[in-house]
Design a protein around this motif. Structure first.
Motif, PDB file in Angstrom:
ATOM      1  N   VAL A 188      -6.320 -15.625  15.870  1.00  0.00           N
ATOM      2  CA  VAL A 188      -6.433 -14.193  15.609  1.00  0.00           C
ATOM      3  C   VAL A 188      -5.082 -13.584  15.268  1.00  0.00           C
ATOM      4  N   VAL A 189      -4.015 -14.137  15.848  1.00  0.00           N
ATOM      5  CA  VAL A 189      -2.664 -13.646  15.543  1.00  0.00           C
ATOM      6  C   VAL A 189      -2.297 -14.005  14.110  1.00  0.00           C
ATOM      7  N   VAL A 190      -2.629 -15.242  13.709  1.00  0.00           N
ATOM      8  CA  VAL A 190      -2.365 -15.655  12.331  1.00  0.00           C
ATOM      9  C   VAL A 190      -3.143 -14.768  11.360  1.00  0.00           C
ATOM     10  N   LEU A 191      -4.411 -14.503  11.679  1.00  0.00           N
ATOM     11  CA  LEU A 191      -5.234 -13.680  10.804  1.00  0.00           C
ATOM     12  C   LEU A 191      -4.660 -12.273  10.672  1.00  0.00           C
ATOM     13  N   LEU A 192      -4.248 -11.668  11.779  1.00  0.00           N
ATOM     14  CA  LEU A 192      -3.674 -10.321  11.719  1.00  0.00           C
ATOM     15  C   LEU A 192      -2.396 -10.304  10.887  1.00  0.00           C
ATOM     16  N   ALA A 193      -1.591 -11.358  11.004  1.00  0.00           N
ATOM     17  CA  ALA A 193      -0.365 -11.437  10.205  1.00  0.00           C
ATOM     18  C   ALA A 193      -0.691 -11.564   8.717  1.00  0.00           C
ATOM     19  N   VAL A 194      -1.723 -12.361   8.393  1.00  0.00           N
ATOM     20  CA  VAL A 194      -2.156 -12.501   7.000  1.00  0.00           C
ATOM     21  C   VAL A 194      -2.631 -11.168   6.446  1.00  0.00           C
ATOM     22  N   LEU A 195      -3.390 -10.417   7.247  1.00  0.00           N
ATOM     23  CA  LEU A 195      -3.888  -9.122   6.798  1.00  0.00           C
ATOM     24  C   LEU A 195      -2.747  -8.135   6.580  1.00  0.00           C
ATOM     25  N   ALA A 196      -1.720  -8.203   7.415  1.00  0.00           N
ATOM     26  CA  ALA A 196      -0.566  -7.310   7.249  1.00  0.00           C
ATOM     27  C   ALA A 196       0.122  -7.565   5.914  1.00  0.00           C
ATOM     28  N   LEU A 197       0.215  -8.837   5.525  1.00  0.00           N
ATOM     29  CA  LEU A 197       0.787  -9.133   4.206  1.00  0.00           C
ATOM     30  C   LEU A 197      -0.136  -8.661   3.087  1.00  0.00           C
ATOM     31  N   GLY A 198      -1.443  -8.886   3.285  1.00  0.00           N
ATOM     32  CA  GLY A 198      -2.400  -8.560   2.240  1.00  0.00           C
ATOM     33  C   GLY A 198      -2.376  -7.106   1.812  1.00  0.00           C
ATOM     34  N   VAL A 199      -2.128  -6.208   2.741  1.00  0.00           N
ATOM     35  CA  VAL A 199      -2.089  -4.778   2.425  1.00  0.00           C
ATOM     36  C   VAL A 199      -1.101  -4.483   1.306  1.00  0.00           C
ATOM     37  N   ASN A 200      -0.051  -5.277   1.207  1.00  0.00           N
ATOM     38  CA  ASN A 200       1.028  -5.001   0.256  1.00  0.00           C
ATOM     39  C   ASN A 200       0.858  -5.680  -1.107  1.00  0.00           C
ATOM     40  N   LEU A 201      -0.202  -6.457  -1.292  1.00  0.00           N
ATOM     41  CA  LEU A 201      -0.264  -7.295  -2.493  1.00  0.00           C
ATOM     42  C   LEU A 201      -0.880  -6.620  -3.712  1.00  0.00           C
ATOM     43  N   ARG A 202      -1.391  -5.391  -3.564  1.00  0.00           N
ATOM     44  CA  ARG A 202      -1.799  -4.624  -4.740  1.00  0.00           C
ATOM     45  C   ARG A 202      -1.341  -3.174  -4.655  1.00  0.00           C
ATOM     46  N   ALA A 203      -0.801  -2.794  -3.516  1.00  0.00           N
ATOM     47  CA  ALA A 203      -0.461  -1.389  -3.299  1.00  0.00           C
ATOM     48  C   ALA A 203       0.571  -0.886  -4.307  1.00  0.00           C
ATOM     49  N   ALA A 204       1.667  -1.626  -4.455  1.00  0.00           N
ATOM     50  CA  ALA A 204       2.722  -1.174  -5.361  1.00  0.00           C
ATOM     51  C   ALA A 204       2.234  -1.130  -6.813  1.00  0.00           C
ATOM     52  N   LEU A 205       1.343  -2.050  -7.193  1.00  0.00           N
ATOM     53  CA  LEU A 205       0.763  -2.027  -8.528  1.00  0.00           C
ATOM     54  C   LEU A 205      -0.118  -0.799  -8.732  1.00  0.00           C
ATOM     55  N   SER A 206      -0.866  -0.433  -7.696  1.00  0.00           N
ATOM     56  CA  SER A 206      -1.830   0.663  -7.815  1.00  0.00           C
ATOM     57  C   SER A 206      -1.184   2.035  -7.702  1.00  0.00           C
ATOM     58  N   ALA A 207       0.010   2.123  -7.121  1.00  0.00           N
ATOM     59  CA  ALA A 207       0.687   3.414  -7.010  1.00  0.00           C
ATOM     60  C   ALA A 207       1.294   3.848  -8.340  1.00  0.00           C
ATOM     61  N   TYR A 208       1.532   2.914  -9.241  1.00  0.00           N
ATOM     62  CA  TYR A 208       2.206   3.212 -10.503  1.00  0.00           C
ATOM     63  C   TYR A 208       1.337   3.957 -11.518  1.00  0.00           C
ATOM     64  N   PRO A 209       0.087   3.520 -11.807  1.00  0.00           N
ATOM     65  CA  PRO A 209      -0.690   4.193 -12.866  1.00  0.00           C
ATOM     66  C   PRO A 209      -0.914   5.691 -12.662  1.00  0.00           C
ATOM     67  N   PRO A 210      -1.225   6.204 -11.438  1.00  0.00           N
ATOM     68  CA  PRO A 210      -1.420   7.651 -11.317  1.00  0.00           C
ATOM     69  C   PRO A 210      -0.172   8.474 -11.632  1.00  0.00           C
ATOM     70  N   LEU A 211       0.996   7.835 -11.532  1.00  0.00           N
ATOM     71  CA  LEU A 211       2.259   8.539 -11.771  1.00  0.00           C
ATOM     72  C   LEU A 211       2.816   8.266 -13.162  1.00  0.00           C
ATOM     73  N   LEU A 212       2.071   7.505 -13.955  1.00  0.00           N
ATOM     74  CA  LEU A 212       2.605   6.984 -15.209  1.00  0.00           C
ATOM     75  C   LEU A 212       3.067   8.085 -16.160  1.00  0.00           C
ATOM     76  N   GLU A 213       2.228   9.089 -16.378  1.00  0.00           N
ATOM     77  CA  GLU A 213       2.590  10.136 -17.328  1.00  0.00           C
ATOM     78  C   GLU A 213       3.794  10.952 -16.847  1.00  0.00           C
ATOM     79  N   THR A 214       3.865  11.177 -15.545  1.00  0.00           N
ATOM     80  CA  THR A 214       5.019  11.885 -14.987  1.00  0.00           C
ATOM     81  C   THR A 214       6.295  11.067 -15.172  1.00  0.00           C
ATOM     82  N   ILE A 215       6.206   9.766 -14.924  1.00  0.00           N
ATOM     83  CA  ILE A 215       7.361   8.884 -15.089  1.00  0.00           C
ATOM     84  C   ILE A 215       7.803   8.858 -16.555  1.00  0.00           C
ATOM     85  N   ARG A 216       6.837   8.764 -17.452  1.00  0.00           N
ATOM     86  CA  ARG A 216       7.170   8.748 -18.881  1.00  0.00           C
ATOM     87  C   ARG A 216       7.912  10.019 -19.289  1.00  0.00           C
TER      88      ARG A 216
END
Length: 396
Positions: A16-44
């Motif tokens: 269960v400790v290994v699983l919780l650690a895996v889930l903690a990593l998983g949260v970060n594996l699409r977050a940074a990608l998904s934060a970019y498109p809503p801000l795209l026009e502002t960044i441009r």
């Protein structure tokens, strides 16, 4: 009489400790990608970027995910899978922090670091799950995928509020340094003893192995569908007369439906290791979804929702099933990680190419020609299921 060597024993790490650690990593594996498109026009507007350059930033990130996937086995041989995952999440944290400087060069540099880290972590986690959660690989990959999707959903929903609250788009992007650092804090103490478990000899990327090639086809076609719909679903329905807001709601529903699909379908498949029927279910959902959108994009009374939900189930369940079949049909963690490196690396490379190709087809022949790319992906994925399923092909 010679002394008998004393081997220090350490308490085993609880699953269960290994699983919780895996889930903690998983949260970060699409977050940074998904934060970019809503801000795209502002960044441009703020940085004076062309649409092409802004789009290439995201495409380059996905290409780096592929590079990180291919590099992960080499890194794991040198430092171990657990330490490789730690280095990968550190790269995500560093890349997110780099986004805190509002400039084109830091936007690109940070995105490349994030992509590289995502690729390394994704492959390393597969080997860890295979070695330390072998009896619950389907459930673990499903929960891990849900954690990725949850992080992506939160990132996309909070991007604009964070920009307003923190005073700039660069702070909204840099805010994802915090969960990455927290994941590293959770991962390192939870897994630092896992390398004490004997591991098999390293395996090179299995380009010539039949099982690996079929796994590549399945996972790559799932990624082509995911990034194809992610990029062009909302614009397609805007071309059908939907408002921007209504098309955005459609895309949000497509994202949200993937979460229960990613959790429930792998759990059902794990009960009897019945991978083929559930993989076929994903293919059928994908085929009906894309055919419906091509032939009758808006049905009377029910609108587009049936097609969108089916397309969402196909990609939401397809990704964890692609990971699960590798975990179930490889003999050890080292082999699992190598096969995953090949499948994920190939999938990300194709995923980076698919949206631009679809864009060219839209310019030349319209949206329906572009959606034929997704339809072709479904067909190829179906061929992979037929070849992998009834014959019970495994890594040999």
């Amino acid at each position: 009489m010679p002394d008998t060597p004393v081997t220090e024993t350490r308490p085993a790490v609880r699953p269960v400790v290994v699983l919780l650690a895996v889930l903690a990593l998983g949260v970060n594996l699409r977050a940074a990608l998904s934060a970019y498109p809503p801000l795209l026009e502002t960044i441009r507007a703020d940085l004076g970027l062309s649409a092409g350059f802004a789009g290439l930033v995201q495409a380059a990130t996905i290409l780096m995910m592929g590079a990180g996937s291919f590099a992960a086995p080499i890194l794991a041989r040198r430092v171990g899978r657990e330490q490789a995952a730690a280095l990968g999440i550190a790269a995500i944290a560093l890349g997110s922090a780099t986004h805190g400087v509002p400039a084109a060069v830091t936007l690109v540099a940070g995105s490349l670091a994030i992509g590289l880290g995502i690729g390394v972590v994704g492959v390393a986690i597969t080997g860890v799950v295979r070695d330390h959660l072998p009896e619950r690989a389907g459930a673990a990959t499903g929960l891990y995928t849900v954690s990725m999707m949850g992080g992506a959903t939160v990132a996309s929903l909070t991007a604009l509020p964070l920009q307003d609250a923190l005073g700039g788009w660069w702070w909204a992007l840099a805010a994802w340094t915090v969960p990455a650092v927290l994941a590293l804090v959770v991962w390192w103490p939870a897994t630092r003893r896992l390398h004490d478990i004997p591991a098999a000899a390293p395996v090179r990327l299995p380009w010539r192995n039949r099982f690996a090639r079929l796994a590549v086809l399945f996972q790559a076609m799932s990624s082509v569908q995911f990034y194809g719909w992610l990029t062009w679903l909302a614009p397609f329905y805007e071309a059908q007369g939907f408002s921007t807001a209504r098309a955005a709601v459609l895309l949000s529903v497509w994202n949200v439906v993937q979460i229960p699909a990613a959790l429930l379908v792998p759990l059902a498949a794990e009960r009897r290791r019945a991978w083929a029927p559930w993989a076929a279910f994903c293919v059928v959902c994908g085929a009906i979804g894309v055919t419906g959108i091509l032939v009758a994009p808006v049905l009377p009374v029910v609108g587009p929702w049936v097609w969108v939900v089916l397309a969402s189930v196909a990609v939401g369940a397809g990704f964890p099933l692609g990971l699960a079949v590798v975990a179930w049909r490889t003999p050890d963690g080292a082999t699992s990680a190598s096969v995953s490196a090949l499948t994920l690396g190939s999938a990300y490379l194709l995923a980076a190419v698919a949206p631009p190709v679809m864009g060219v087809l839209i310019d030349l022949a319209g949206f329906r020609a572009a959606l034929a790319v997704i339809a072709a992906g479904v067909v190829v994925q179906g061929v992979a299921v037929v070849r992998l399923g009834p014959r019970r092909v495994t890594y040999t």
